[in-house]
Each structure stands twice: as C-alpha cells, then as structure tokens.
Design a protein around this motif. Structure first.
Motif, PDB file in Angstrom:
ATOM      1  N   ASN A  94      11.090  12.527  67.550  1.00  0.00           N
ATOM      2  CA  ASN A  94      11.903  12.903  68.709  1.00  0.00           C
ATOM      3  C   ASN A  94      10.973  13.462  69.772  1.00  0.00           C
ATOM      4  O   ASN A  94      10.706  14.662  69.810  1.00  0.00           O
ATOM      5  N   GLY A  95      10.455  12.576  70.614  1.00  0.00           N
ATOM      6  CA  GLY A  95       9.507  13.020  71.621  1.00  0.00           C
ATOM      7  C   GLY A  95       8.209  13.476  70.985  1.00  0.00           C
ATOM      8  O   GLY A  95       7.550  12.707  70.282  1.00  0.00           O
ATOM      9  N   ASP A  96       7.860  14.733  71.190  1.00  0.00           N
ATOM     10  CA  ASP A  96       6.622  15.281  70.629  1.00  0.00           C
ATOM     11  C   ASP A  96       6.814  15.872  69.243  1.00  0.00           C
ATOM     12  O   ASP A  96       5.859  16.436  68.681  1.00  0.00           O
ATOM     13  N   HIS A  97       8.015  15.779  68.718  1.00  0.00           N
ATOM     14  CA  HIS A  97       8.309  16.397  67.426  1.00  0.00           C
ATOM     15  C   HIS A  97       8.842  15.376  66.438  1.00  0.00           C
ATOM     16  O   HIS A  97       9.149  14.231  66.784  1.00  0.00           O
ATOM     17  N   PHE A  98       8.939  15.810  65.169  1.00  0.00           N
ATOM     18  CA  PHE A  98       9.510  14.996  64.114  1.00  0.00           C
ATOM     19  C   PHE A  98      10.673  15.740  63.468  1.00  0.00           C
ATOM     20  O   PHE A  98      10.615  16.961  63.293  1.00  0.00           O
ATOM     21  N   THR A  99      11.706  15.022  63.124  1.00  0.00           N
ATOM     22  CA  THR A  99      12.839  15.599  62.401  1.00  0.00           C
ATOM     23  C   THR A  99      12.960  14.903  61.063  1.00  0.00           C
ATOM     24  O   THR A  99      12.953  13.668  60.977  1.00  0.00           O
ATOM     25  N   ILE A 100      13.030  15.698  60.000  1.00  0.00           N
ATOM     26  CA  ILE A 100      13.236  15.143  58.668  1.00  0.00           C
ATOM     27  C   ILE A 100      14.643  15.506  58.193  1.00  0.00           C
ATOM     28  O   ILE A 100      15.221  16.515  58.609  1.00  0.00           O
ATOM     29  N   LYS A 101      15.161  14.665  57.328  1.00  0.00           N
ATOM     30  CA  LYS A 101      16.470  14.918  56.734  1.00  0.00           C
ATOM     31  C   LYS A 101      16.321  14.957  55.224  1.00  0.00           C
ATOM     32  O   LYS A 101      15.709  14.065  54.639  1.00  0.00           O
ATOM     33  N   ALA A 102      16.882  15.996  54.613  1.00  0.00           N
ATOM     34  CA  ALA A 102      16.842  16.129  53.162  1.00  0.00           C
ATOM     35  C   ALA A 102      18.092  15.520  52.548  1.00  0.00           C
ATOM     36  O   ALA A 102      19.101  15.292  53.234  1.00  0.00           O
ATOM     37  N   ALA A 103      18.025  15.246  51.257  1.00  0.00           N
ATOM     38  CA  ALA A 103      19.174  14.670  50.556  1.00  0.00           C
ATOM     39  C   ALA A 103      20.390  15.577  50.646  1.00  0.00           C
ATOM     40  O   ALA A 103      21.534  15.115  50.582  1.00  0.00           O
ATOM     41  N   SER A 104      20.162  16.868  50.827  1.00  0.00           N
ATOM     42  CA  SER A 104      21.248  17.836  50.964  1.00  0.00           C
ATOM     43  C   SER A 104      21.989  17.697  52.294  1.00  0.00           C
ATOM     44  O   SER A 104      23.059  18.270  52.474  1.00  0.00           O
ATOM     45  N   GLY A 105      21.387  16.955  53.230  1.00  0.00           N
ATOM     46  CA  GLY A 105      21.961  16.813  54.564  1.00  0.00           C
ATOM     47  C   GLY A 105      21.315  17.717  55.599  1.00  0.00           C
ATOM     48  O   GLY A 105      21.524  17.536  56.801  1.00  0.00           O
ATOM     49  N   GLU A 106      20.546  18.696  55.141  1.00  0.00           N
ATOM     50  CA  GLU A 106      19.871  19.605  56.072  1.00  0.00           C
ATOM     51  C   GLU A 106      18.776  18.871  56.846  1.00  0.00           C
ATOM     52  O   GLU A 106      18.138  17.957  56.326  1.00  0.00           O
ATOM     53  N   GLN A 107      18.567  19.287  58.080  1.00  0.00           N
ATOM     54  CA  GLN A 107      17.532  18.691  58.917  1.00  0.00           C
ATOM     55  C   GLN A 107      16.574  19.773  59.404  1.00  0.00           C
ATOM     56  O   GLN A 107      16.990  20.907  59.672  1.00  0.00           O
ATOM     57  N   TYR A 108      15.304  19.411  59.506  1.00  0.00           N
ATOM     58  CA  TYR A 108      14.263  20.338  59.936  1.00  0.00           C
ATOM     59  C   TYR A 108      13.328  19.615  60.897  1.00  0.00           C
ATOM     60  O   TYR A 108      13.110  18.403  60.781  1.00  0.00           O
ATOM     61  N   THR A 109      12.749  20.358  61.815  1.00  0.00           N
ATOM     62  CA  THR A 109      11.925  19.774  62.863  1.00  0.00           C
ATOM     63  C   THR A 109      10.553  20.441  62.884  1.00  0.00           C
ATOM     64  O   THR A 109      10.433  21.651  62.666  1.00  0.00           O
ATOM     65  N   ALA A 110       9.531  19.631  63.133  1.00  0.00           N
ATOM     66  CA  ALA A 110       8.164  20.153  63.183  1.00  0.00           C
ATOM     67  C   ALA A 110       7.328  19.354  64.163  1.00  0.00           C
ATOM     68  O   ALA A 110       7.664  18.224  64.536  1.00  0.00           O
ATOM     69  N   SER A 111       6.215  19.945  64.562  1.00  0.00           N
ATOM     70  CA  SER A 111       5.279  19.263  65.454  1.00  0.00           C
ATOM     71  C   SER A 111       4.462  18.216  64.705  1.00  0.00           C
ATOM     72  O   SER A 111       4.088  17.189  65.272  1.00  0.00           O
ATOM     73  N   LYS A 112       4.163  18.497  63.433  1.00  0.00           N
ATOM     74  CA  LYS A 112       3.337  17.599  62.624  1.00  0.00           C
ATOM     75  C   LYS A 112       3.980  17.380  61.258  1.00  0.00           C
ATOM     76  O   LYS A 112       4.680  18.259  60.742  1.00  0.00           O
ATOM     77  N   LEU A 113       3.704  16.218  60.689  1.00  0.00           N
ATOM     78  CA  LEU A 113       4.148  15.913  59.334  1.00  0.00           C
ATOM     79  C   LEU A 113       2.936  15.619  58.454  1.00  0.00           C
ATOM     80  O   LEU A 113       2.012  14.920  58.875  1.00  0.00           O
ATOM     81  N   LEU A 114       2.970  16.160  57.250  1.00  0.00           N
ATOM     82  CA  LEU A 114       1.964  15.825  56.240  1.00  0.00           C
ATOM     83  C   LEU A 114       2.682  15.297  55.010  1.00  0.00           C
ATOM     84  O   LEU A 114       3.517  15.998  54.432  1.00  0.00           O
ATOM     85  N   PHE A 115       2.377  14.078  54.631  1.00  0.00           N
ATOM     86  CA  PHE A 115       2.950  13.490  53.424  1.00  0.00           C
ATOM     87  C   PHE A 115       1.932  13.593  52.292  1.00  0.00           C
ATOM     88  O   PHE A 115       0.874  12.970  52.329  1.00  0.00           O
ATOM     89  N   ALA A 116       2.272  14.413  51.299  1.00  0.00           N
ATOM     90  CA  ALA A 116       1.452  14.546  50.095  1.00  0.00           C
ATOM     91  C   ALA A 116       2.319  14.095  48.918  1.00  0.00           C
ATOM     92  O   ALA A 116       2.569  14.840  47.976  1.00  0.00           O
ATOM     93  N   THR A 117       2.806  12.878  49.031  1.00  0.00           N
ATOM     94  CA  THR A 117       3.896  12.371  48.194  1.00  0.00           C
ATOM     95  C   THR A 117       3.452  11.597  46.961  1.00  0.00           C
ATOM     96  O   THR A 117       4.286  11.178  46.164  1.00  0.00           O
ATOM     97  N   GLY A 118       2.144  11.384  46.809  1.00  0.00           N
ATOM     98  CA  GLY A 118       1.656  10.750  45.597  1.00  0.00           C
ATOM     99  C   GLY A 118       2.070   9.294  45.454  1.00  0.00           C
ATOM    100  O   GLY A 118       2.577   8.662  46.385  1.00  0.00           O
ATOM    101  N   ILE A 119       1.857   8.775  44.257  1.00  0.00           N
ATOM    102  CA  ILE A 119       2.207   7.398  43.935  1.00  0.00           C
ATOM    103  C   ILE A 119       3.045   7.372  42.668  1.00  0.00           C
ATOM    104  O   ILE A 119       3.069   8.340  41.897  1.00  0.00           O
ATOM    105  N   ALA A 120       3.732   6.261  42.454  1.00  0.00           N
ATOM    106  CA  ALA A 120       4.521   6.060  41.239  1.00  0.00           C
ATOM    107  C   ALA A 120       3.881   4.937  40.446  1.00  0.00           C
ATOM    108  O   ALA A 120       3.667   3.832  40.960  1.00  0.00           O
TER     109      ALA A 120
END
Length: 307
Positions: A94-120
């Motif tokens: 969203n412009g200069d920011h990112f919004t994430i949505k959790a399975a719970s429905g909650e949403q959070y916004t940040a300037s940067k995202l870091l994915f440390a999500t591993g592999i399956a």
C-alpha cells in the motif's frame, strides 16, 4: 507471549513472517536498534522432529525447540518487539507500506517485510521415511555426521549429486553404500571412482525403512533383501513453505530458493528474506547468521530513508 487481541494497531517498522532462528535473530538485531517489530509465526519449523541440534556454538547438542524458546524469551525482552502465533495468509503493498493479513482476520502494517518462512520437505513415497526424517534419516553431515561417525551409512541419491554427497560423507564414515533407487545415472567415470573407494552401488528400488521410533535399523529392498544400516542420508526435494513472497513479485533461483543478495534483500523493494527459504546452507547457525545480517541491513535501509 502476545496474542492478536493485545497487539496495538499502527505502523510497525518491520513485520517478520516466521519466528524460528532466522526470524528471531533478525528481530533481536532490530529490537536492539529500537525498531518496532512484529513477529508472526505458525509454529511449524522444519526441524521440529529432530531431537538434537549440532554445530551451533554454545548450543551444540541442545534440542532445537529449546534453542528457539530461549531465543524468543530473549527477543521479547526488548520492549519494541512483539510476537503472535498464527499464519499469515496474504500481504500487499500500500504505497510505501505493506499490509499483512493473518488467518485470524487481523491486519498489520509495516514499512518493511522479512520472510523467514523456511522450506517444506517433499518426502519420498517410502514407508518409514517420514517417521525417520530428522532423527536417523539425515540431510546435513555438518549437523549430524559426527554422531554417526564410523557407522554403517546409506546414501539415497543418484547422478552427479550422489557422487558429491558420498565423497563428502566419506570423511565421517568409510562404511558407506549408495542407493540409487533404480538405474544408476552416475556414468562410468564416477562409478569407477566410487568403486576405487570400495563404496557399493545398489540400484535395486527401495521398499521400506525398518525402524524403531524413528531410528532406522534396516532398509528393505524390492527384491526382498535387507540392508542393515545405522543411518541414512538424503536431500529431499522441497517447496517454499510460504508462497506470499512470490505473490509480491520476489523471484526464485533455479534451485527453488528465493533470490536475494547476501543481506537478504530481494528484487522487490522493502521485502527481505532470510534462512532456509533463500540459502542451501541449511543449519541453525546459518539461519541465525542470515537473520542477523538481514536485520542489520533493514535497519540501515530505514536509517537512510528517514534521516
């Protein structure tokens, strides 16, 4: 440990998706940099079945879960870092920011995202394999080779990769057998090299891994023969544990890892990756180091943008 209902709304500096070793190491670096950080973790680390972690200084032989629990406790001592357990289902810019949505429905916004999500890991369709994975069916000799040194070891692989894997493992045990699980694709030169080192090549397909609570005792082959072993090494195919980075436009390497520079910066501005999702150096120590570097580089980028 925080829950979704206690997390205040507003803009975070960084949201870290994945709260294992890489994510927590990044969070500590950022927390010590006074950044407002939210960690979201689903609680499914790829080494959750592994009884002991090795080759990580000060933590050699510790349970992987215990390392992560201590790390989380230390990270949450920094007041600007918060944690929720849950799964991130989507993210958008969203412009200069990112919004994430959790399975719970909650949403959070940040300037940067870091994915440390591993592999399956994609397990072979072989009875007993999944039960032994991480316990006596192993992937990394640097992580587990010392514990099985000198033992009867099998290597499940084929082709040039099999040759490289076998000769690496030969440092820990000369009692090796290569299982190609079908016709060998090694070629004459590599086959001859293994024979010079008295390493048998068995092409008979595998039928079953015989084990006791995940500890392999033998491998049953399709012809009815049984091969007694103490451990087996294999590098399974894998997929990304999270497909959100690619949905944001992050590219992958030919090997299937998320593409990034040495500090975890992807081709998508503001999006970073760290740990197993972006490196073939698959170990607790390597993941923590990657998270530490990514956290420092994210902070550097925020400094440059805001000062």
């Amino acid at each position: 440990m925080e829950t979704t209902s206690t997390i205040p709304k507003g803009l975070f500096d960084v949201i870290i998706v994945g709260g294992s070793y890489a994510g927590l190491a990044a969070a500590m670096t950022l927390g010590r940099s006074l950044r407002r950080v939210l960690i979201v973790d689903s609680g499914l680390p790829c080494n959750r079945q592994t009884p002991h972690s090795h080759n990580f200084i000060t933590q050699d032989g510790e349970k992987p879960g215990a390392i992560a629990q201590l790390a989380l406790k230390q990270v949450l001592a920094y007041p600007t870092v918060q944690f929720i357990q849950g799964k991130v289902t989507e993210a958008q810019r969203n412009g200069d920011h990112f919004t994430i949505k959790a399975a719970s429905g909650e949403q959070y916004t940040a300037s940067k995202l870091l994915f440390a999500t591993g592999i399956a890991d994609i397990m072979p369709n072989l009875p007993g394999f999944a039960a032994c994975w991480g316990i006596s069916v192993l992937h990394c000799p640097y992580c587990h080779g010392y514990e099985v040194k000198g033992n009867k070891l099998a290597v499940l692989a084929n082709g040039e990769m099999a040759f490289e894997y076998v000769r690496l493992l030969h440092q820990w045990s000369q009692n090796l057998v290569l299982l190609t699980n079908g016709s060998s694709t090694l070629g004459a030169a590599l086959t001859d090299k293994l024979q010079q080192h008295n390493i048998p090549i068995i092409e008979t397909p595998l039928q079953e891994l015989v084990h006791n609570d995940g500890y392999i005792t033998a491998i049953r082959l399709a012809d009815g023969s049984v091969l007694e072993v103490d451990a087996m090494f294999h590098k399974p195919a894998f997929r990304q544990h999270c497909d959100i980075p690619e949905a944001l436009g992050c590219t992958r390497t030919e090997q299937g890892f998320l593409q990034a520079d040495e500090f975890g910066k992807t081709n998508v501005p503001g999006v970073y990756v760290a740990g197993d999702n972006s490196s073939m150096m698959r170990s607790v120590a390597a993941a923590a180091a990657a998270g530490n570097k990514a956290g420092a580089w994210i902070n550097k980028e925020l400094v440059e943008e805001r000062f």
